[in-house]
Design a protein around this motif. Structure first.
Motif, PDB file in Angstrom:
ATOM      1  N   ASP A 129       4.901  -1.712  -4.147  1.00 49.25           N
ATOM      2  CA  ASP A 129       4.011  -2.790  -3.733  1.00 49.25           C
ATOM      3  C   ASP A 129       3.764  -2.737  -2.417  1.00 49.25           C
ATOM      4  OD1 ASP A 129       3.423  -4.447  -6.114  1.00 49.25           O
ATOM      5  OD2 ASP A 129       5.373  -4.895  -6.341  1.00 49.25           O
ATOM      6  N   SER A 130       2.548  -3.175  -1.943  1.00 48.74           N
ATOM      7  CA  SER A 130       2.271  -2.996  -0.668  1.00 48.74           C
ATOM      8  C   SER A 130       1.793  -4.502   0.169  1.00 48.74           C
ATOM      9  CB  SER A 130       1.097  -2.139  -0.219  1.00 48.74           C
ATOM     10  OG  SER A 130      -0.055  -2.545  -1.061  1.00 48.74           O
ATOM     11  N   SER A 131       1.925  -5.472  -0.514  1.00 51.54           N
ATOM     12  CA  SER A 131       1.714  -6.674  -0.199  1.00 51.54           C
ATOM     13  C   SER A 131       2.529  -7.727   0.637  1.00 51.54           C
ATOM     14  CB  SER A 131       1.165  -7.688  -1.319  1.00 51.54           C
ATOM     15  OG  SER A 131       0.823  -8.923  -0.877  1.00 51.54           O
ATOM     16  N   ILE A 132       2.360  -8.123   1.811  1.00 51.62           N
ATOM     17  CA  ILE A 132       3.101  -8.825   2.536  1.00 51.62           C
ATOM     18  C   ILE A 132       3.055 -10.343   1.984  1.00 51.62           C
ATOM     19  CG2 ILE A 132       2.379  -7.428   4.543  1.00 51.62           C
ATOM     20  CD1 ILE A 132       0.979  -9.550   5.585  1.00 51.62           C
ATOM     21  N   LEU A 133       2.685 -10.823   1.076  1.00 50.50           N
ATOM     22  CA  LEU A 133       2.573 -12.129   0.681  1.00 50.50           C
ATOM     23  C   LEU A 133       3.869 -12.736  -0.334  1.00 50.50           C
ATOM     24  CD1 LEU A 133      -1.165 -12.798   0.421  1.00 50.50           C
ATOM     25  CD2 LEU A 133       0.350 -13.134   1.955  1.00 50.50           C
ATOM     26  N   GLY A 134       4.829 -11.617  -0.621  1.00 46.41           N
ATOM     27  CA  GLY A 134       6.047 -12.040  -1.497  1.00 46.41           C
ATOM     28  C   GLY A 134       5.464 -12.639  -2.841  1.00 46.41           C
ATOM     29  N   ASP A 135       6.094 -13.679  -3.198  1.00 48.32           N
ATOM     30  CA  ASP A 135       5.853 -14.496  -4.457  1.00 48.32           C
ATOM     31  C   ASP A 135       4.419 -14.905  -4.629  1.00 48.32           C
ATOM     32  OD1 ASP A 135       8.458 -13.661  -5.142  1.00 48.32           O
ATOM     33  OD2 ASP A 135       9.223 -15.721  -4.947  1.00 48.32           O
ATOM     34  N   HIS A 136       3.770 -14.925  -3.458  1.00 48.36           N
ATOM     35  CA  HIS A 136       2.346 -15.646  -3.611  1.00 48.36           C
ATOM     36  C   HIS A 136       1.311 -14.422  -3.703  1.00 48.36           C
ATOM     37  CE1 HIS A 136       3.924 -19.335  -2.101  1.00 48.36           C
ATOM     38  NE2 HIS A 136       4.456 -18.819  -1.472  1.00 48.36           N
ATOM     39  N   SER A 137       1.824 -13.260  -3.890  1.00 47.12           N
ATOM     40  CA  SER A 137       0.801 -12.012  -3.737  1.00 47.12           C
ATOM     41  C   SER A 137       0.308 -11.962  -5.253  1.00 47.12           C
ATOM     42  CB  SER A 137       1.759 -10.716  -3.750  1.00 47.12           C
ATOM     43  OG  SER A 137       0.764  -9.671  -3.788  1.00 47.12           O
ATOM     44  N   VAL A 138      -1.040 -11.877  -5.291  1.00 52.04           N
ATOM     45  CA  VAL A 138      -1.870 -11.316  -6.800  1.00 52.04           C
ATOM     46  C   VAL A 138      -1.412 -10.042  -7.126  1.00 52.04           C
ATOM     47  CG1 VAL A 138      -3.722 -11.029  -8.064  1.00 52.04           C
ATOM     48  CG2 VAL A 138      -3.472 -13.192  -6.430  1.00 52.04           C
ATOM     49  N   SER A 139      -1.585  -9.031  -6.272  1.00 52.78           N
ATOM     50  CA  SER A 139      -1.149  -7.593  -6.437  1.00 52.78           C
ATOM     51  C   SER A 139       0.041  -7.401  -6.867  1.00 52.78           C
ATOM     52  CB  SER A 139      -1.634  -6.830  -5.126  1.00 52.78           C
ATOM     53  OG  SER A 139      -0.924  -6.900  -4.415  1.00 52.78           O
ATOM     54  N   ARG A 140       0.980  -8.032  -6.512  1.00 51.73           N
ATOM     55  CA  ARG A 140       2.585  -7.852  -6.866  1.00 51.73           C
ATOM     56  C   ARG A 140       2.445  -8.440  -8.380  1.00 51.73           C
ATOM     57  NH1 ARG A 140       6.915  -7.165  -3.277  1.00 51.73           N
ATOM     58  NH2 ARG A 140       6.201  -6.902  -1.182  1.00 51.73           N
ATOM     59  N   GLU A 141       1.895  -9.492  -8.747  1.00 55.23           N
ATOM     60  CA  GLU A 141       1.894 -10.346  -9.947  1.00 55.23           C
ATOM     61  C   GLU A 141       1.527  -9.060 -11.172  1.00 55.23           C
ATOM     62  OE1 GLU A 141       0.551 -14.007 -12.469  1.00 55.23           O
ATOM     63  OE2 GLU A 141       0.770 -14.226 -10.507  1.00 55.23           O
ATOM     64  N   LEU A 142       0.249  -8.458 -10.554  1.00 56.32           N
ATOM     65  CA  LEU A 142      -0.669  -7.844 -11.685  1.00 56.32           C
ATOM     66  C   LEU A 142       0.345  -6.301 -11.861  1.00 56.32           C
ATOM     67  CD1 LEU A 142      -4.086  -7.786 -10.223  1.00 56.32           C
ATOM     68  CD2 LEU A 142      -3.048  -8.963 -12.384  1.00 56.32           C
ATOM     69  N   SER A 143       1.049  -5.792 -10.560  1.00 59.16           N
ATOM     70  CA  SER A 143       1.744  -4.549 -10.844  1.00 59.16           C
ATOM     71  C   SER A 143       2.850  -4.796 -11.591  1.00 59.16           C
ATOM     72  CB  SER A 143       2.095  -3.906  -9.495  1.00 59.16           C
ATOM     73  OG  SER A 143       3.047  -4.735  -8.683  1.00 59.16           O
TER      74      SER A 143
ATOM     75  N   VAL B 153       2.423   6.718 -11.288  1.00 63.13           N
ATOM     76  CA  VAL B 153       2.532   5.883 -10.081  1.00 63.13           C
ATOM     77  C   VAL B 153       1.874   4.697 -10.298  1.00 63.13           C
ATOM     78  CG1 VAL B 153       2.497   5.656  -7.744  1.00 63.13           C
ATOM     79  CG2 VAL B 153       2.812   7.817  -8.766  1.00 63.13           C
ATOM     80  N   VAL B 154       2.625   3.518 -10.357  1.00 57.77           N
ATOM     81  CA  VAL B 154       2.027   2.163 -10.141  1.00 57.77           C
ATOM     82  C   VAL B 154       1.858   1.388  -8.828  1.00 57.77           C
ATOM     83  CG1 VAL B 154       1.924   0.057 -11.432  1.00 57.77           C
ATOM     84  CG2 VAL B 154       2.573   1.764 -12.779  1.00 57.77           C
ATOM     85  N   ILE B 155       0.651   0.935  -8.397  1.00 57.59           N
ATOM     86  CA  ILE B 155       0.931   0.512  -7.075  1.00 57.59           C
ATOM     87  C   ILE B 155      -0.029  -0.815  -6.878  1.00 57.59           C
ATOM     88  CG2 ILE B 155       0.257   1.002  -4.547  1.00 57.59           C
ATOM     89  CD1 ILE B 155      -0.087   4.041  -5.268  1.00 57.59           C
ATOM     90  N   GLY B 156       0.755  -1.889  -6.390  1.00 56.88           N
ATOM     91  CA  GLY B 156      -0.268  -2.836  -6.226  1.00 56.88           C
ATOM     92  C   GLY B 156      -0.663  -3.069  -4.743  1.00 56.88           C
ATOM     93  N   VAL B 157      -1.917  -3.385  -4.608  1.00 54.93           N
ATOM     94  CA  VAL B 157      -2.831  -3.110  -3.463  1.00 54.93           C
ATOM     95  C   VAL B 157      -3.744  -4.204  -3.367  1.00 54.93           C
ATOM     96  CG1 VAL B 157      -4.090  -1.433  -2.164  1.00 54.93           C
ATOM     97  CG2 VAL B 157      -2.731  -0.503  -3.787  1.00 54.93           C
ATOM     98  N   PRO B 158      -3.296  -5.163  -2.288  1.00 53.40           N
ATOM     99  CA  PRO B 158      -4.339  -5.946  -2.015  1.00 53.40           C
ATOM    100  C   PRO B 158      -5.231  -5.489  -1.183  1.00 53.40           C
ATOM    101  CG  PRO B 158      -2.309  -6.427  -0.784  1.00 53.40           C
ATOM    102  CD  PRO B 158      -2.147  -5.184  -1.563  1.00 53.40           C
ATOM    103  N   MET B 159      -6.575  -6.067  -0.973  1.00 52.66           N
ATOM    104  CA  MET B 159      -7.447  -5.676  -0.077  1.00 52.66           C
ATOM    105  C   MET B 159      -7.260  -6.564   1.259  1.00 52.66           C
ATOM    106  SD  MET B 159     -11.735  -6.028   0.006  1.00 52.66           S
ATOM    107  CE  MET B 159     -12.201  -4.645  -0.380  1.00 52.66           C
ATOM    108  N   TYR B 160      -7.097  -5.876   2.353  1.00 51.91           N
ATOM    109  CA  TYR B 160      -6.861  -6.698   3.582  1.00 51.91           C
ATOM    110  C   TYR B 160      -8.131  -6.036   4.398  1.00 51.91           C
ATOM    111  CZ  TYR B 160      -2.075  -7.715   2.579  1.00 51.91           C
ATOM    112  OH  TYR B 160      -0.925  -8.425   1.809  1.00 51.91           O
TER     113      TYR B 160
END
Length: 201
Positions: free
Chosen positions: A7-21, A87-94
């Motif tokens: 996971d690469s998001s900095i939003l913790g539990d509020h991250s959409v990419s984390r939830e998806l990954s 490899v599974v990666i959670g990637v938000p667009m920043y």
């Protein structure tokens, strides 16, 4: 099968990419009990960005205790990638691209002689046997055929960099438009859920 979950998001539990990954990994594990998961959270424990001290160390320069720890973390990250079948990666667009901490990870795994090589015909990737699944989250809509498609330097970069490493099997689970209101967000999650249901390890 070895699965590397990043996971690469900095939003913790509020991250959409984390939830998806997390949903992707749970789906794959439910379908294949033999999957062994290695976890790497770049949002919580990022690798340092490459600097002149790293380059100096490669040429025999002094290595502080802090740099030694970072170099060891980089080696572990490279080894985990090399050992992974999937490899599974959670990637938000920043800001139209990928998080800088994910770029720092790529700088540690793009290593000549390990993941790619140069020859008289140019560079060639050495990771052709791996599969990559990207859990992509975007506040706006940037997919192909939309007015904002040319602004996408997130998924296009990921396709390019993994292609450089020889990875041809790369799939995207995408939730986009998640910042455009609840209706868009709900539709995005429904679409991503359908994509996850179709995944196989």
């Amino acid at each position: 099968m070895n699965l590397l979950h990043i996971d690469s998001s900095i939003l913790g539990d509020h991250s959409v990419s984390r939830e998806l990954s997390a949903k992707v990994v749970a789906h794959l594990k439910a379908a294949n009990q033999d999957i062994q998961v290695t976890r790497l959270d770049l949002g919580e424990t990022p690798l340092a960005h490459l600097g002149k001290a790293h380059i100096a160390a490669q040429h025999g320069g002094p290595v502080s205790a802090e740099l030694q720890a970072d170099l060891a973390a980089g080696t572990r990250a490279l080894d985990a990638f090399l050992d992974a079948d999937l490899v599974v990666i959670g990637v938000p667009m920043y800001n139209l691209g990928i998080p800088s901490q994910l770029k720092a990870w790529f700088d540690r795994i793009c290593v000549a002689g390990k993941t790619f090589q140069y020859s008289d015909k140019g560079p060639a990737g050495l990771c052709g046997g791996k599969k990559v699944i990207i859990a992509s989250a975007r506040g706006g809509i940037f997919s192909e055929g939309t007015p904002m498609a040319s602004f996408d330097h997130q998924e296009t970069y990921l396709r390019t960099i993994f292609g450089f490493l020889g990875v041809q099997d790369i799939r995207f689970v995408r939730a986009e438009g998640v910042a455009m209101g609840e209706a868009f967000k709900s539709q995005a999650f429904d679409s991503a859920g359908q994509d996850i249901a179709r995944l196989a390890a």
